[in-house]
Design a protein around this motif. Sequence first.
Motif, PDB file in Angstrom:
ATOM      1  N   GLU A   1       0.826  -1.199   0.000  1.00  0.00           N
ATOM      2  CA  GLU A   1       0.000   0.000   0.000  1.00  0.00           C
ATOM      3  C   GLU A   1       0.867   1.259   0.000  1.00  0.00           C
ATOM      4  OE1 GLU A   1      -3.883   0.042   0.292  1.00  0.00           O
ATOM      5  OE2 GLU A   1      -2.945  -1.532  -0.887  1.00  0.00           O
ATOM      6  N   LEU A   2       1.900   1.246   0.831  1.00  0.00           N
ATOM      7  CA  LEU A   2       2.765   2.417   0.935  1.00  0.00           C
ATOM      8  C   LEU A   2       3.432   2.735  -0.403  1.00  0.00           C
ATOM      9  CD1 LEU A   2       3.999   4.611   2.700  1.00  0.00           C
ATOM     10  CD2 LEU A   2       5.829   2.998   3.301  1.00  0.00           C
ATOM     11  N   GLU A   3       3.816   1.716  -1.145  1.00  0.00           N
ATOM     12  CA  GLU A   3       4.439   1.943  -2.450  1.00  0.00           C
ATOM     13  C   GLU A   3       3.511   2.737  -3.377  1.00  0.00           C
ATOM     14  OE1 GLU A   3       5.679  -1.702  -4.201  1.00  0.00           O
ATOM     15  OE2 GLU A   3       7.122  -2.186  -2.606  1.00  0.00           O
ATOM     16  N   VAL A   4       2.232   2.406  -3.351  1.00  0.00           N
ATOM     17  CA  VAL A   4       1.275   3.120  -4.201  1.00  0.00           C
ATOM     18  C   VAL A   4       1.111   4.561  -3.716  1.00  0.00           C
ATOM     19  CG1 VAL A   4      -1.058   3.153  -5.150  1.00  0.00           C
ATOM     20  CG2 VAL A   4       0.074   0.964  -4.709  1.00  0.00           C
ATOM     21  N   PHE A   5       0.990   4.738  -2.412  1.00  0.00           N
ATOM     22  CA  PHE A   5       0.870   6.094  -1.870  1.00  0.00           C
ATOM     23  C   PHE A   5       2.087   6.946  -2.251  1.00  0.00           C
ATOM     24  CE2 PHE A   5      -2.201   4.360   1.403  1.00  0.00           C
ATOM     25  CZ  PHE A   5      -3.269   5.159   1.002  1.00  0.00           C
ATOM     26  N   GLN A   6       3.257   6.360  -2.153  1.00  0.00           N
ATOM     27  CA  GLN A   6       4.467   7.097  -2.497  1.00  0.00           C
ATOM     28  C   GLN A   6       4.489   7.451  -3.979  1.00  0.00           C
ATOM     29  OE1 GLN A   6       7.382   4.304  -0.966  1.00  0.00           O
ATOM     30  NE2 GLN A   6       7.602   5.440   0.960  1.00  0.00           N
TER      31      GLN A   6
END
Length: 494
Positions: free
Chosen positions: A134-139
Amino acid sequence: MMPQDTLAIWFGNHPTSHPALDRNLDIDVAVVGGGIMGLTAAMELAKAGQKVALFERRHLGSGETGHTTAHVTARPEKPMAELIKQVGTGGMTEIWQAMNSGLDYISKHATEFQISVARVDAWQMGRRRDLESELEVFQMLGANAEISKPPAPFSGKQALCLFDQMRFDVAQYLRSLTECAEKLGVQVFEKSAVTDSNDHQLEVQTALGTWKVNAEKIILATGAATFASPILLDRIRADQTYAIAVAVAAGTAPDVLVEDDENPYHYYRLEPGESRGHPQEEIVIFGGEDHKTGQPASVDRFDALEQTLKHWLPNIDYRVMRRWTGEIWTSSDSLPLIGEDQKGRFFGTGFAGVGMTQGTLAALMAVDWVLGKKSEWTDIFSPSRFSPSEIPGIVQQGIGFVSQIVKTVLPHKLPEETLQAGEGALVSIDGQQSAAYRDLSGTLHLFDPKCTHAGCEVHWNQADSTWDCGCHGSRFTADGEVRSGVALKGLTPR
């Protein structure tokens, strides 16, 4: 005496006061539904010089806006890592921008209205691998997010934090939208049920009669897929969700949004007690325990919420202030369906658990539609879109509908029982199957047990004192009136 509909903690059980329609009407835009989507669209269209009338079956805020927990977040319902595989980087960027547009609109206007509002962090509990995806997409989207230890007393070593989300007092917000809309000339009618729509005309039933409303444009802002085709209905799943509001000592619970990834899942937020007349306390609003509408709950869902909340907030004393339920509609690909239908009406549905954000977004898109502008998000949320990922959900919905119809038409033995006050059940009385409810004064009420939408059999929901249909999610009050869903008429009395 019938049980009173229990609304969310922000709403008293005292309805607003607007007249019922008492005449035929000719207007530019008819808005059906007095929740956040309908009132937002009505206000903005009045600003643009349109002659607008809004029609609400019961009273403003009595639909799902009145049963929400009022989380406001730009994060879609579906996990971001799954969603980006479905729509690609470009589509994910569009969705993120659209969601933030809805959030920023609420934030801006809530501040202007001077209501209780705050920017807070939104925490997502889950497995480390999922959180990192999820964090990868947010970044990639440039969002302000990180994985870190959640605030005390929440357990867990790691959680994903999305900064700068929002909570607000949704009842104050609706009142402010209404006041502003009326000052701009919007005509608001309550206890005015729209029962038919065809060729730029609505049929509206009230206690005063049946009236015709002619409108150049019609916006269906009911949250459910009102007047939808059977094909579209197969793309929408209706679920009942539960919520409790509990008072805790001020300063003992963190002011954040939190949700987990359990099945069924749970979600948490705080509301200042001072705004509710409890300056020494704060109010924890805790929800979840969802299940398909019309299916009897296997356990006491309110008790399950309390037990989970005790685990989330250990060693914190609380007192329960209110319990309520709501209904959420989720599309087969977990994105909202927002756009024009085959008869030239605009609608929005499938908002899932982010109805405040997506309902506002749908309102802004409806305004563009009325004014002849193409919204930049028209394609990504188009009701005519289709993805192979939707097939399993559509098939499941179709099978569920057929099984419900089979149960309805096949003979089945029902008990001939005596109901206590406040109880309801499907019963056989003198050989006739009926939906029976004995009200709090002891009077027995009997109805045809077939839902007035598609003929499926309704079931009694003791937790909410409603008759619920498992086919397309229509819900009826104990006295047979439509509470929510796609049904347009109440249950037929025996």
